[in-house]
Write a protein that holds these residues in place. Structure first.
Motif, mmCIF file in Angstrom:
data_model
loop_
_atom_site.group_PDB
_atom_site.id
_atom_site.type_symbol
_atom_site.label_atom_id
_atom_site.label_comp_id
_atom_site.label_asym_id
_atom_site.label_seq_id
_atom_site.Cartn_x
_atom_site.Cartn_y
_atom_site.Cartn_z
ATOM 1 N N PRO A 130 2.204 -4.020 5.063
ATOM 2 C CA PRO A 130 2.335 -2.730 4.376
ATOM 3 C C PRO A 130 2.224 -2.864 2.856
ATOM 4 N N SER A 131 1.619 -1.869 2.232
ATOM 5 C CA SER A 131 1.653 -1.748 0.768
ATOM 6 C C SER A 131 1.882 -0.286 0.432
ATOM 7 N N VAL B 200 -1.472 0.321 5.672
ATOM 8 C CA VAL B 200 -0.966 -0.610 6.679
ATOM 9 C C VAL B 200 -2.163 -1.379 7.221
ATOM 10 N N ALA B 201 -2.209 -2.666 6.904
ATOM 11 C CA ALA B 201 -3.407 -3.454 7.198
ATOM 12 C C ALA B 201 -3.130 -4.530 8.235
ATOM 13 N N LEU C 11 4.154 -5.516 0.356
ATOM 14 C CA LEU C 11 5.568 -5.739 0.622
ATOM 15 C C LEU C 11 5.825 -7.110 1.252
ATOM 16 N N ILE C 12 4.771 -7.908 1.402
ATOM 17 C CA ILE C 12 4.932 -9.341 1.605
ATOM 18 C C ILE C 12 4.058 -10.030 0.563
ATOM 19 N N ARG C 13 4.368 -11.295 0.268
ATOM 20 C CA ARG C 13 3.585 -12.015 -0.738
ATOM 21 C C ARG C 13 2.236 -12.394 -0.140
ATOM 22 N N VAL D 89 4.692 -4.668 14.249
ATOM 23 C CA VAL D 89 5.730 -5.182 13.362
ATOM 24 C C VAL D 89 5.260 -4.982 11.933
ATOM 25 N N LEU D 90 6.135 -4.390 11.114
ATOM 26 C CA LEU D 90 5.874 -4.249 9.684
ATOM 27 C C LEU D 90 6.724 -5.301 8.967
#
Length: 468
Positions: free
Chosen positions: A297-298, A395-396, A329-331, A203-204
């Motif tokens: 994701p960044s 993608v971490a 792309l998330i805080r 899931v991203l």
């Protein structure tokens, strides 16, 4: 050559998906000047013209069909798509719509529409799969806050596991912000989280608030100190409405960032590269525990020189940006949390030596789990996005994602303690109150698993005498 199918569910899923197809076609047209149907195009498009041959870059588009299934229980977005410039890329066998919507209710989407349209959805998914010579992956795009995206989106995910258990399922899920105007979004999100934990391979998660912050920063940069700087409508942030008819909406730029995430993660499947990353390798290398498959994701750069007149950033700076909280792309701030693994997907004229140099430079400042200190997966695609010289998607698998889940749980609990709006869900056939408590317990369990891993970081730091 392998193929993948994109499944777009709900208003958000279809808007993001339309952006993806619009930008993907532009990328292929930029590389494929003669308009020949080739292996790169076949990864996400099928050719419905049996004549073959060279028809020019404009002509081939008329004979391409996207490998996609579009589902929405409110037909507005899909209808606008069919009136827009991408109308030739889809046909009626790929569309499934209703008129009434899900009323921002997970139970209506998952249980009611999920039952009514089950056979039709299975038939459409099978038809899309049968058009593939070597089906590698399903990409599912949906939001978490609405009823159709969260409910029917996760029902489709379960159907894919039933019908195609061996095919990788990668979900891009858009999470609501704390100020979301859908009052029931915490219920929908937590109910959907349980399904994502059980049925997805990866899931991203993408946070609406992070997307809004990114767009605001770029807008300030464009309209700040230098008044001549502007965001162009044909750049990365705005792309001719992404195939949807009508005026540009404020959230189109946010959807475009998510579409660019998908462009980058699929680049190795669509183009050649010296170190291409197979989509199945993402789950294989980044998910050591089945439920911990939420990958942060960044993306960098987030704007091109076509968007904003800013100095071109050095290659090494691009790698530093990918690990800064401004590009997530998330805080979240992954540098302050624990990495289980990390994938770097680079596009453009970048060498393996550039990758190695930057990994060695960044490694001392990043905390990896003790049993996977070299947990890097790398991919190099030679074709950059249009308007870029190079780009990087990181993608971490990082424990920082638990902060997003914790905030979501708190918003859920504030509603659930008062039993607010619960009756709307319980009047849906098949929905029981225990479903809420089970979903909350599933989320609690997920957060606890991340907490235990963070505990290994503290123990490791204490053993080495390092302050955390």
């Amino acid at each position: 050559m392998t193929q993948s199918v994109v499944v777009q569910v709900g208003q958000c899923g279809n808007q993001v998906g339309c952006r993806f197809w619009d930008l993907a076609l532009r990328e292929h047209a930029h590389v494929n000047k003669k308009g020949l149907y080739d292996e790169a195009l076949s990864s996400f498009f099928r050719n419905v013209d049996s004549r073959g041959g060279d028809r020019g870059a404009g002509g081939i588009i008329q004979h391409l069909k996207a490998r996609a299934v579009l589902v929405d229980m409110e037909e507005g977005v899909v209808n606008k798509l069919l009136q827009g410039p991408l109308r030739e890329v889809f046909d009626s066998t790929q569309l499934l719509t209703d008129v009434s919507g899900s009323g921002n209710n997970w139970a209506v989407g998952h249980l009611t529409y999920g039952s009514v349209y089950r056979e039709q959805m299975v038939e459409q998914l099978r038809r899309a799969a049968e058009h593939c010579d070597c089906l590698q992956c399903f990409f599912i795009i949906h939001s978490m806050g609405g009823g159709t995206g969260s409910g029917l989106g996760t029902r489709v995910l379960g159907l894919l596991e039933e019908e195609f258990p061996e095919v990788c399922r990668i979900v891009t899920a858009v999470y609501p912000s704390a100020e979301d105007d859908v009052v029931t979004s915490p219920y929908n999100s937590v109910l959907a989280m349980r399904e994502l934990s059980e049925h997805a391979d990866c899931v991203l998660p993408v946070d609406n608030q992070s997307l809004l912050d990114i767009v605001s920063r770029i807008s300030l940069m464009a309209h700040g100190a230098k008044p001549e700087l502007v965001i162009r409508r044909d750049g990365t942030l705005a792309s001719r409405r992404g195939g949807i008819a009508g005026a540009e909406k404020p959230f189109d730029a946010m959807n475009n960032i998510v579409a660019n995430l998908l462009l980058n993660i699929t680049s190795s499947a669509r183009f050649e590269g010296s170190l291409n990353m197979d989509l199945n390798e993402i789950a294989m290398n980044l998910v050591p525990f089945p439920r911990l498959h939420f990958l942060v994701p960044s993306l960098t750069p987030l704007c091109t020189l076509a968007d904003v007149s800013v100095p071109s950033r050095r290659l090494d700076q691009m790698f530093s940006d990918a690990f800064s909280k401004e590009h997530q792309l998330i805080r979240a701030d992954p540098r302050r949390s624990l990495y289980l693994a990390c994938a770097l997907m680079v596009r453009g004229n970048v060498q393996v030596s550039d990758l190695r140099r930057n990994i060695e430079r960044l490694e001392p400042s990043l905390s990896f789990v003790p049993w996977n200190r070299q947990g890097w997966k790398t991919g190099l695609c030679s074709v950059p996005p249009v308007g870029h010289r190079h780009s990087l998607l990181a993608v971490a698998n990082n424990t920082c994602v638990k902060n997003t889940f914790r905030e979501l749980r708190e918003r859920f609990c504030r509603l659930y303690r008062r039993k607010a709006h619960l009756h709307h869900y319980l009047q849906v056939e098949g929905m029981e109150q225990s479903t809420f408590s089970e979903a909350a317990a599933s989320l609690d369990s997920l957060i606890e698993e991340y907490d235990r891993l963070d505990g290994t970081k503290m123990a490791d730091a204490s053993r080495l005498g390092i302050a955390t």
